[in-house]
Enzyme design. Structure first.
Site, short mmCIF file in Angstrom:
data_model
loop_
_atom_site.label_atom_id
_atom_site.label_comp_id
_atom_site.label_asym_id
_atom_site.label_seq_id
_atom_site.Cartn_x
_atom_site.Cartn_y
_atom_site.Cartn_z
N GLU A 63 47.05 33.67 33.27
CA GLU A 63 47.18 33.33 31.85
C GLU A 63 48.37 32.41 31.58
O GLU A 63 49.39 32.50 32.27
CB GLU A 63 47.37 34.61 31.03
CG GLU A 63 46.18 35.55 31.14
CD GLU A 63 46.48 36.98 30.73
OE1 GLU A 63 45.57 37.63 30.21
OE2 GLU A 63 47.63 37.43 30.92
N ASP A 234 44.84 45.15 28.74
CA ASP A 234 45.41 43.91 28.21
C ASP A 234 44.56 42.68 28.51
O ASP A 234 45.06 41.56 28.50
CB ASP A 234 46.84 43.71 28.75
CG ASP A 234 46.88 43.68 30.28
OD1 ASP A 234 45.82 43.84 30.91
OD2 ASP A 234 47.97 43.47 30.83
N1 LIG Z 1 50.94 44.91 27.68
C1 LIG Z 1 51.80 44.21 28.38
O1 LIG Z 1 52.63 43.49 27.84
C2 LIG Z 1 51.78 44.34 29.87
C3 LIG Z 1 52.83 43.83 30.63
C4 LIG Z 1 52.83 44.05 32.01
C5 LIG Z 1 51.78 44.72 32.61
N2 LIG Z 1 50.74 45.18 31.82
C6 LIG Z 1 49.63 45.92 32.43
O2 LIG Z 1 50.12 47.22 32.71
C7 LIG Z 1 49.38 47.77 33.81
C8 LIG Z 1 50.34 48.35 34.82
O3 LIG Z 1 51.04 47.29 35.44
P1 LIG Z 1 51.88 47.56 36.77
O4 LIG Z 1 52.58 46.29 37.07
O5 LIG Z 1 52.66 48.81 36.63
O6 LIG Z 1 50.67 47.80 37.80
P2 LIG Z 1 50.69 48.60 39.18
O7 LIG Z 1 49.44 48.18 39.90
O8 LIG Z 1 51.99 48.44 39.87
O9 LIG Z 1 50.55 50.15 38.74
C9 LIG Z 1 49.40 50.67 38.14
C10 LIG Z 1 49.28 52.15 38.50
O10 LIG Z 1 48.16 52.70 37.78
C11 LIG Z 1 47.59 53.69 38.63
N3 LIG Z 1 46.26 54.00 38.13
C12 LIG Z 1 45.13 53.23 38.17
N4 LIG Z 1 44.11 53.89 37.58
C13 LIG Z 1 44.60 55.09 37.17
C14 LIG Z 1 44.02 56.19 36.48
N5 LIG Z 1 42.73 56.20 36.14
N6 LIG Z 1 44.81 57.25 36.19
C15 LIG Z 1 46.12 57.27 36.55
N7 LIG Z 1 46.71 56.23 37.20
C16 LIG Z 1 45.97 55.15 37.50
C17 LIG Z 1 47.63 53.05 40.01
O11 LIG Z 1 47.49 54.00 41.04
C18 LIG Z 1 49.00 52.38 39.98
O12 LIG Z 1 50.00 53.20 40.54
C19 LIG Z 1 48.50 46.63 34.34
O13 LIG Z 1 47.19 46.82 33.86
C20 LIG Z 1 49.12 45.39 33.74
O14 LIG Z 1 48.17 44.35 33.57
C21 LIG Z 1 50.73 45.01 30.49
#
Ligand SMILES: NC(=O)c1ccc[n+]([C@@H]2O[C@H](COP(=O)([O-])OP(=O)(O)OC[C@H]3O[C@@H](n4cnc5c(N)ncnc54)[C@H](O)[C@@H]3O)[C@@H](O)[C@H]2O)c1
Length: 364
Positions: A63, A234
C-alpha cells in the site's frame, strides 16, 4: 538559478531509528507520537486526505499512503503479508517520506517498520484514552505478534492498563511477549483461548494476522462497557469481529472513506453509523455515552498517523544529532548549477550518450 541553499534529504535507516528510540526512550516516543497525532487530528480539515492505494496479491497487500497539509506532504510504503513470518520476514514492513509542499523537495526518508508499530500503538492508546471507561486497567490481547509489545506498553503508559490477558494460536508468540514484557510493571496472564482472555477485561485488543473474514470476537464474548481496539482487520476480506459485535456497539474510525473499504465496518451496510475519531477530539461528536456502552475503535491505520510520526522523527533526530544527509533527488549537490540543465549532470561525469551516431568514447 543555482540551488546551493536547498537542504539535502535526511536519511534515517533502521539502525538510526533503533538508536533514536533507545536514546529518546520507547515511552517518550509513544507519548510524543500520540501527542503529535492528537494535534494533527485536531486540525483534520487542513489536510488533503485520500484512502490509501492498495495492490493486492494472493499472499498479501502493498500500500501507498499519502497525505498533505499546506506545508508538508508525506507518504508511507507498507505491506501486509500474514504468511511472511514463515519465510523469516515480518508481516508488516514500511518506509516513508516527508516533503516540502512549496517545492516538492523531500526532507526526510525513514524506516517505518518499527515506527509503524509505535505509531499504531500510540493511535490505539489515544483512542482508548477517550473511548474506554475511565479507570480501565485490564486488557485482553488476542494475537501476540510483532505489534503486541508496543500496544501493551502504550496502553500501560497512556491508558493506565496494569493487567494483560494474552492469547495467540501460537503459544511461542505468547511466551516471547511475556519474556519481553518481564519487569515492565504489568501483570501478564497467558490464557487458554479467546473467551477466557476476554472474560472480565475492560479493553480487548485484537492483533491477529490472517487473510480471512475471521470472527475472533463473537457477540457472546462481549460484556457491557467493554472497549474493543480492533487493529488486525485492515484490508478487504480481512476482519476480526463478528458483524453482530459491531451492530450493538458505537463504532469509531479514522478516515471513514478508507475504513468502509478496509475496516471491520466493510461487513456492514453503507449507512451503518460510524464516527470519525477526530470529531470526538474536537468535541463535535460524542465518544462514549454510557458506562455500559460497548465502544469499538476500528483501526486500519491512516496516512495522517504516519505524517505525525515522521514529523516527530525529524524533530527528534535533529535534537539527538541522528541521521545522515543524502542527495536523494539530485537537487542538493553543487553539481546542479543550472536547474534547467539536467543533462549537464551526465556531461560533467564524462558520460557519452552511446547512441548510434555518437562519437566513440576516448580513453582518459
Ligand atoms: N491498524 C493498523 O494501523 C495496523 C498497523 C500494523 C499492523 N496491523 C495489522 O495487525 C495485525 C498484526 O500485525 P503483526 O505485525 O503483529 O503480525 P504478526 O504476524 O507478527 O502477528 C500476528 C499474530 O496473530 C496470531 N494469530 C493469527 N490468527 C489468530 C487467531 N485466530 N487467534 C489468535 N491469534 C492469531 C499469529 O499466530 C501471530 O502471532 C496484522 O493483521 C497487521 O496487518 C494493523
Amino acid at each position: 538559478m543555482a540551488t546551493p541553499s536547498m537542504p539535502p534529504t535526511v536519511f534515517l535507516g533502521a539502525h538510526d531509528i533503533r538508536r533514536l528510540v533507545r536514546q529518546e526512550g520507547l515511552s517518550a516516543c509513544l507519548a510524543g507520537i500520540a501527542a503529535r497525532i492528537e494535534r494533527d487530528f485536531r486540525r483534520w480539515p487542513e489536510f488533503d486526505k485520500t484512502a490509501r492505494v492498495a495492490c493486492h496479491s494472493e499472499t498479501g497487500v502493498i500500500e501507498l499512503m499519502p497525505v498533505a497539509d499546506a506545508h508538508e506532504f508525506s507518504f508511507k510504503y507498507v505491506n501486509g503479508h500474514p504468511g511472511n513470518t514463515r519465510r523469516g520476514l515480518p508481516t508488516v514492513m514500511a518506509f516513508g517520506l516527508l516533503a516540502d509542499v512549496a517545492t516538492g523537495m523531500p526532507h526526510l526518508l525513514a524506516e517505518l517498520t518499527l515506527v509503524t508499530a509505535i505509531r499504531t500503538a500510540a493511535m490505539s492508546a489515544l483512542a482508548a484514552s477517550r473511548l474506554a471507561r475511565p479507570g480501565s486497567t485490564c486488557m485482553a490481547m488476542i494475537g501476540n505478534g510483532a505489534q503486541s509489545e508496543f500496544q501493551a506498553l502504550a496502553f500501560r503508559d497512556l491508558v493506565g492498563v496494569r493487567e494483560l490477558r494474552l492469547f495467540d494460536i501460537d503459544t511461542k508468540a505468547t511466551a516471547r511477549l511475556v519474556a519481553n514484557l518481564a519487569g515492565e510493571g504489568l501483570v501478564l496472564r497467558p490464557c487458554e483461548g479467546v473467551a477466557q482472555a476476554v472474560r472480565g477485561a475492560d479493553i480487548v485488543t485484537t492483533l491477529t494476522a490472517d487473510r480471512a473474514c475471521a470472527a475472533i470476537l463473537t457477540p457472546a464474548m462481549i460484556e457491557p462497557g467493554m472497549h474493543l481496539n480492533a487493529v488486525g482487520g485492515d484490508s478487504p476480506g480481512k476482519t476480526e469481529l463478528h458483524p453482530g459485535v459491531l451492530k450493538d456497539a458505537a463504532v469509531f474510525v479514522e478516515f471513514e472513506a478508507q475504513s468502509r473499504i478496509e475496516g471491520e465496518v466493510q461487513q456492514m451496510p453503507a449507512d451503518f453509523p460510524v464516527t470519525e475519531f477526530w470529531q470526538v477530539l474536537v468535541g463535535a461528536r460524542e465518544g462514549r455515552m454510557r458506562a455500559d456502552q460497548v465502544t469499538v475503535f476500528d483501526s486500519v491505520g491512516f496516512a495522517l498517523e504516519d505524517y505525525s510520526a515522521l514529523a516527530f522523527l525529524r524533530d527528534t533526530a535533529l535534537t539527538l544529532g541522528i541521521g545522515e544527509t543524502i542527495d536523494l533527488v539530485g537537487a542538493a549537490g553543487p553539481e546542479m548549477t543550472d536547474p534547467k540543465d539536467l543533462f549537464s549532470l551526465l556531461r560533467s561525469s564524462g558520460l557519452r550518450t552511446g547512441g548510434p551516431d555518437a562519437p566513440a568514447a576516448t580513453a582518459g
